[in-house]
Design an enzyme around this catalytic site. Structure first.
Site, PDB file in Angstrom:
ATOM      1  N   CYS A  58       0.750  -1.065   0.071  1.00 18.22           N
ATOM      2  CA  CYS A  58       0.076   0.045  -0.094  1.00 18.22           C
ATOM      3  C   CYS A  58       1.052   1.337   0.031  1.00 18.22           C
ATOM      4  O   CYS A  58       1.599   1.637   1.064  1.00 18.22           O
ATOM      5  CB  CYS A  58      -1.110   0.005   1.369  1.00 18.22           C
ATOM      6  SG  CYS A  58      -2.024   1.326   1.207  1.00 18.22           S
ATOM      7  N   CYS A 105      -0.445   4.107   2.131  1.00 24.80           N
ATOM      8  CA  CYS A 105      -0.390   3.923   3.489  1.00 24.80           C
ATOM      9  C   CYS A 105       1.173   4.274   3.981  1.00 24.80           C
ATOM     10  O   CYS A 105       1.709   4.843   5.006  1.00 24.80           O
ATOM     11  CB  CYS A 105      -0.624   2.427   3.987  1.00 24.80           C
ATOM     12  SG  CYS A 105      -2.048   1.935   3.274  1.00 24.80           S
ATOM     13  N   ASP A 106       2.142   3.588   3.038  1.00 24.96           N
ATOM     14  CA  ASP A 106       3.575   3.804   3.714  1.00 24.96           C
ATOM     15  C   ASP A 106       4.506   4.480   2.632  1.00 24.96           C
ATOM     16  O   ASP A 106       5.457   4.667   3.015  1.00 24.96           O
ATOM     17  CB  ASP A 106       4.080   2.332   3.635  1.00 24.96           C
ATOM     18  CG  ASP A 106       3.286   1.594   4.514  1.00 24.96           C
ATOM     19  OD1 ASP A 106       2.896   1.917   5.626  1.00 24.96           O
ATOM     20  OD2 ASP A 106       3.041   0.280   4.154  1.00 24.96           O
TER      21      ASP A 106
END
Length: 314
Positions: free
Chosen positions: A138, A141-142
């Site tokens: 992701c 997300c990261d």
């Protein structure tokens, strides 16, 4: 031998942000929810280290700790959390039936599905070993953790294109590793990728090995036409080859799209079966974030509460 049939007003199948949020709302509405966590209690966030994009955690929080907080809050209001798997359902009659792996039969007036989706991986040992140490499924997300560093992303569809574009705002260079000699992404996404200077597409390219001991230091790739190998030095390695919703046990009962995501009606969480509601990544193939999953968990509980009120159950 199966135990006695258990009657519940609200059965929640699956944990994670969607399931636990649904449980908080359902418990506060006197629906006496029973939640079965499934094979991965807490869902995908249990394999996520730092969560920095969920409101209310200004310093960030570890994924497992966050799910522990969600669970405690659900239990505080009276949710019965059970660490087991629902392996079969039967939605033929007005009372919905479900069975646990151990054979317990449950009759539920309403069911909230929050079984999530699992990222597809390449299946490399190094990928598994370096997950959360530079390997992620992701970018939204990261990606932030790799600001100013070169990154690689595997995939050629819309998700890979979107994530490459997202990373291009953070990384000086994004290496897009595409197995074929063309992108599967929609035309507009292809154009955006092609027109972004710091995205370099490596055609006919497959990942042989992710390099590094404690963290990602690079990736060894092979050209599947010339059989030539090369090493690309990157710090972040993102896999964007799709997700698989965990919805197989519902496929004979619920309307789904081609990839198995449960179809919900309009702006609600209602499915084609009365009294069955779907939330989180089991029905969301677009956003797939913890905060959106929690939002649909709330919606599912409110939809279930209205349904149970109309049916005279609560």
């Amino acid at each position: 031998m199966a135990e006695d049939i258990q009657q519940v007003k609200c059965l929640i199948i699956g944990s994670g942000p969607a399931g636990y949020t649904a449980a908080v709302y359902a418990a506060r509405a006197n629906m006496s929810p029973v939640l079965y966590t499934g094979p991965e209690p807490g869902g995908q966030l249990m394999i996520t280290t730092d969560v920095e994009n969920y409101p209310g955690y200004p310093e960030g929080i570890m994924g497992p700790q966050m799910m522990e907080d969600f669970r405690k809050q659900a239990e505080r209001f009276g949710t019965d959390v059970r660490y087991e798997l629902i392996s079969k359902v039967d939605f033929t009659g007005p009372v919905h039936k479900a069975w646990t792996e151990s054979g317990q039969e449950i009759h539920a007036n309403s069911i909230i599905i929050s079984t999530g989706a699992s990222a597809k991986w390449l299946g490399l040992e190094s990928e598994k070993r370096l997950t959360n140490k530079g390997v992620s499924a992701c970018a939204v997300c990261d990606g932030f953790f790799f600001r100013g560093m070169e990154t690689a992303i595997v995939g050629g569809g819309d998700t890979a294109a979107e994530e490459a574009l997202y990373l291009s705002k953070l990384s000086p260079k994004v290496h897009m590793l595409v197995r074929r000699d063309e992108l599967r992404a929609s035309k507009i996404m292809q154009e955006r990728v092609m027109n972004t200077e710091n995205i370099e597409i490596h055609w006919n390219t497959e990942t042989e090995e992710i390099l590094g001991e404690e963290e990602v230091e690079g990736v060894r790739v092979i050209n599947n036409q010339t059989k030539e190998t090369s090493v690309i030095p990157v710090k972040g390695f993102f896999v964007a080859i799709g997700h698989k919703p965990n919805t197989d046990i519902f496929k004979d009962w619920l309307d789904m799209d081609d990839t198995g995501y449960i179809v919900t009606q309009g702006k609600t969480t209602r499915t084609n079966i009365k009294g069955v509601f779907a939330s989180g990544d089991a029905q969301d193939n677009v956003y797939r974030q913890a905060v959106t999953a929690a939002g649909t968990g709330c919606m599912a509980a409110l939809d279930a509460e209205r349904y149970l009120t109309e049916e005279g159950v609560i």
